[in-house]
Design an enzyme around this catalytic site. Sequence first.
Site, PDB file in Angstrom:
ATOM      1  N   SER A 144       0.879  -1.170   0.062  1.00  0.00           N
ATOM      2  CA  SER A 144       0.035   0.009  -0.150  1.00  0.00           C
ATOM      3  C   SER A 144       0.935   1.235  -0.073  1.00  0.00           C
ATOM      4  CB  SER A 144      -0.961  -0.124   1.093  1.00  0.00           C
ATOM      5  OG  SER A 144      -1.862   1.058   1.162  1.00  0.00           O
ATOM      6  N   ASP A 271      -9.711  -4.678  -5.123  1.00  0.00           N
ATOM      7  CA  ASP A 271      -9.253  -3.784  -3.822  1.00  0.00           C
ATOM      8  C   ASP A 271     -10.124  -2.668  -3.714  1.00  0.00           C
ATOM      9  OD1 ASP A 271      -7.824  -2.117  -2.365  1.00  0.00           O
ATOM     10  OD2 ASP A 271      -5.871  -2.828  -3.082  1.00  0.00           O
ATOM     11  N   HIS A 300      -7.495  -5.617  -0.277  1.00  0.00           N
ATOM     12  CA  HIS A 300      -6.249  -4.472  -0.017  1.00  0.00           C
ATOM     13  C   HIS A 300      -5.378  -5.045   0.936  1.00  0.00           C
ATOM     14  CE1 HIS A 300      -4.432  -0.473  -0.154  1.00  0.00           C
ATOM     15  NE2 HIS A 300      -4.190  -0.741   1.059  1.00  0.00           N
TER      16      HIS A 300
END
Length: 328
Positions: A144, A271, A300
Amino acid sequence: MPLVADSAYQPPFYLFNGHLQTIVPSLWRTVPEVNYQRERVETEDGDFLDLDWSVPPGGAPTDTLGIVSHGLEGDAGRPYVRGMVRALNRAGIDALAWNYRSCSGEMNRLLRSYHLGDTDDLDFVVRYALGTARYKHVFLTGFSAGGNVTLKYLGENPTRVPREVQRAAVFSVPTDLKASSYHIDRLENRIYLNRFMKTLREKMRQKAALLPGQVDLTNLDELHGFPEFDDRFTAPMHGFKSAEEYYAHASSGRYLSGIRVPTLLVNAQNDPFLPPTCFPRELAAASPHLFLETPADGGHVGFAEGAPDGEYYSERRAVEFLTSEVPG
């Protein structure tokens, strides 16, 4: 043409949508086998970074290091970080999970903290590790926000990247920060946004207590989204005029064409954090170095699997890519 046409990822049957694939690994996964040795290092600007080291079982010397960068408001103790560290160790690779400023359990000393385009601290960590004169091969991994920092680091100034940095694998990366900051504000994503905002607000209170008179907390609780918070705090605290300027500077998407080492980017199509602009298919198709994999599932920072060894697809895929002779 590094577009990975067919992803091998298949989620467990009970994780049947992107939200479950995101939430369940975050809340219920444990990785007890990792034992960190923490080291605090002083930065050149008078601050500190806490580094968590982990070596393969048996402690046999190795000349290869994997550096793991965590996500927004994460730390080296998060299950997805520990899972990657364990997978690297199992492959005979030393691992270094570094905690961003303010993320190691103790507030950093300066007004500045960390942001999603801060490649200087990653460069500092890489060079500090290489300063041991032990490592000849360095792999970068990130999730991320940490994936965004990693991609930006590799692409913004390739000549700065030490030659020992040879490959990278990143997952669930918001390569377009402006679009992502608005995407997570959608009603179905508010559960994630609210969690982030709670910790970000608390850190501003801690920062104000640490540095009296330097942080204005007026109307802090009325800031409910990333654009507002970043415009009020993140941008000015890190030298940007506005959130708009910060997003433009920090988004890794603008630097992808500069990447010069084999790099795997895995973004799941379901996601909940990622808008369509975070799937840089045209850039990957034109790059000899950026390998883009877009499985239908994964959520995610999820990619859970039911493997007996407890590894997730992201960990298995990263090690496979980082250690293969011909990436892809």
